[in-house]
Design a protein around this motif. Structure first.
Motif, PDB file in Angstrom:
ATOM      1  N   THR A 192       0.849  -1.184   0.000  1.00 17.78           N
ATOM      2  CA  THR A 192       0.000   0.000   0.000  1.00 17.78           C
ATOM      3  C   THR A 192       0.886   1.235   0.000  1.00 17.78           C
ATOM      4  O   THR A 192       2.035   1.186   0.399  1.00 17.78           O
ATOM      5  CB  THR A 192      -0.894   0.045   1.249  1.00 17.78           C
ATOM      6  OG1 THR A 192      -0.049  -0.036   2.390  1.00 17.78           O
ATOM      7  CG2 THR A 192      -1.872  -1.105   1.263  1.00 17.78           C
TER       8      THR A 192
ATOM      9  N   SER B 222      -7.241   0.838  -3.260  1.00 22.79           N
ATOM     10  CA  SER B 222      -7.939  -0.442  -3.203  1.00 22.79           C
ATOM     11  C   SER B 222      -9.088  -0.407  -2.208  1.00 22.79           C
ATOM     12  O   SER B 222      -9.080   0.375  -1.257  1.00 22.79           O
ATOM     13  CB  SER B 222      -6.970  -1.542  -2.744  1.00 22.79           C
ATOM     14  OG  SER B 222      -5.853  -1.602  -3.567  1.00 22.79           O
TER      15      SER B 222
ATOM     16  N   LYS C 120     -10.548  -2.249   0.893  1.00 24.58           N
ATOM     17  CA  LYS C 120      -9.834  -2.974   1.940  1.00 24.58           C
ATOM     18  C   LYS C 120     -10.839  -3.562   2.913  1.00 24.58           C
ATOM     19  O   LYS C 120     -11.950  -3.044   3.068  1.00 24.58           O
ATOM     20  CB  LYS C 120      -8.907  -2.029   2.715  1.00 24.58           C
ATOM     21  CG  LYS C 120      -7.901  -1.323   1.843  1.00 24.58           C
ATOM     22  CD  LYS C 120      -7.203  -0.209   2.607  1.00 24.58           C
ATOM     23  CE  LYS C 120      -6.293   0.559   1.646  1.00 24.58           C
ATOM     24  NZ  LYS C 120      -5.699   1.742   2.273  1.00 24.58           N
TER      25      LYS C 120
ATOM     26  N   ARG D 157      -7.240  -6.767  -0.175  1.00 17.76           N
ATOM     27  CA  ARG D 157      -7.175  -5.567  -1.005  1.00 17.76           C
ATOM     28  C   ARG D 157      -7.844  -5.937  -2.317  1.00 17.76           C
ATOM     29  O   ARG D 157      -7.515  -6.977  -2.901  1.00 17.76           O
ATOM     30  CB  ARG D 157      -5.722  -5.147  -1.295  1.00 17.76           C
ATOM     31  CG  ARG D 157      -4.933  -4.767  -0.046  1.00 17.76           C
ATOM     32  CD  ARG D 157      -5.345  -3.392   0.446  1.00 17.76           C
ATOM     33  NE  ARG D 157      -4.520  -2.955   1.561  1.00 17.76           N
ATOM     34  CZ  ARG D 157      -4.753  -3.228   2.829  1.00 17.76           C
ATOM     35  NH1 ARG D 157      -5.806  -3.965   3.161  1.00 17.76           N
ATOM     36  NH2 ARG D 157      -3.970  -2.786   3.783  1.00 17.76           N
TER      37      ARG D 157
END
Lengths: 248, 85
Positions: A120, A126, A128, A141
């Protein structure tokens, strides 16, 4: 023991109408997960994307576990998604999903897409969240793009050592998918493991297959301790691997 | 419906989801849906739904997770058909 698990869903290949039937989605979602969709801000994602997002998370968890638990059977509704955190910039992207960080690989095809990421960071956009299987916690993710949903999971909250990528391919037959995902992953692994070295020689890396069916990374025919996971669906392939690089 | 008849109908259920038509034609009870027929896992729920419609049965979660090869598919379908009677 570290492992690897990922999945890719090509959205052009799913039956959207069927996905909306309770008979279908009830075989993927646990009873407690339907309210998760209702709790999302309206317009966040379509119901079919929600169902297939959860499928991709659950399949990724299953693949992560299958490596060390060969007898495990895939039962999507027994893997529970407890939390979905939206991408930080999601609100700005709701009606402008084309801003997703994909790049065109014009040397291959003007329409080909490729996306790769490690862990990350500032560029990470993304979805999550957390998935539970029995008493075990997994972190995920996911990337939702107009053409695909891709997921990677880890048993640790940090994704610093998780590398993953998605690539579109020209043909959707199994042989082509299999060759393409191996080539895609090897290109990345060669770049990561041999960066800065003389690349004139032939790469010692190869992809093998375990008796259980998961991919193995081989160096000079010996298995490396880098867990690797492959996924393919229609015209998309995806890899993930778990690799901690030594400090510079 | 005996196991052989269930198998013949099962081939029709599986056909839309495999490109390996040759292997499907010569399928045995040991044939694995994913490793041998190269069926994408994303189609496993489709197969269960189609099997439910084909045999007029309901396949619960515990049964569906067992359906990884042709033998286990026939086992589950035969069991559910007996329950229906």
């Amino acid at each position: 023991m570290s492992s690897a698990g990922n999945d890719i869903v090509a959205l052009a290949a799913i039956d959207k109408q069927r996905t909306h039937h309770s008979r279908f989605y009830s075989k993927i979602l646990a009873d407690a997960e339907r309210p998760l969709f209702d709790s999302l801000q309206p317009g966040t994602m379509s119901f079919e994307n929600f169902v297939w997002l959860l499928w991709s998370i659950k399949e990724s968890v299953y693949k992560y576990l299958k490596r060390t638990e060969p007898g495990l059977l895939f039962a999507p509704a027994k893997i529970h998604i407890r939390k979905i955190e939206l991408p930080r910039i999601h609100a700005d992207l709701l009606h402008d999903i084309s801003a997703a960080p994909l790049r065109s690989v014009s040397a291959v095809s003007s329409e080909e897409t490729q996306w790769e990421s490690r862990g990350t960071g500032p560029g990470d956009e993304s979805y999550k969240g957390i998935a539970l299987f029995e008493s075990r916690i997994f972190y995920f993710r996911s990337k939702i793009h107009p053409d695909f949903i891709a997921t990677v999971v880890n048993s640790e909250e940090s994704f610093e050592n998780i590398w993953w990528g998605v690539q579109s391919i020209g043909h959707s037959d199994y042989t082509h998918q299999s060759l393409a995902v191996r080539s895609f992953a090897l290109n990345k692994l060669n770049a990561v493991l041999f960066a800065g070295r003389d690349a004139a020689g032939k790469s010692p890396l190869q992809i093998g297959k375990s008796p259980l069916g998961y991919p193995l990374l081989l160096k000079d025919t010996r298995e490396m301790t880098i867990p690797l996971s492959f996924a393919h669906h229609a015209n998309f392939v995806a890899y993930s691997f778990n690799l901690a690089l030594p400090p510079q | 419906m005996d196991r052989r008849e269930i198998l013949e109908e099962l081939k029709k259920v599986l056909a839309p989801y495999t490109e390996n038509k040759e292997m499907l034609a010569g399928v045995t009870e040991q044939t694995d849906l994913i490793n041998d027929l190269k069926i994408n896992s994303a189609n496993l729920v489709d197969i269960i739904i189609d099997a439910e419609a084909k045999y007029n049965i309901e396949i619960d979660m515990d049964s569906s997770e067992k359906m990884v090869d042709v033998k286990s598919c026939i086992d589950v379908i035969a069991e559910k058909m007996n329950v229906q009677k």
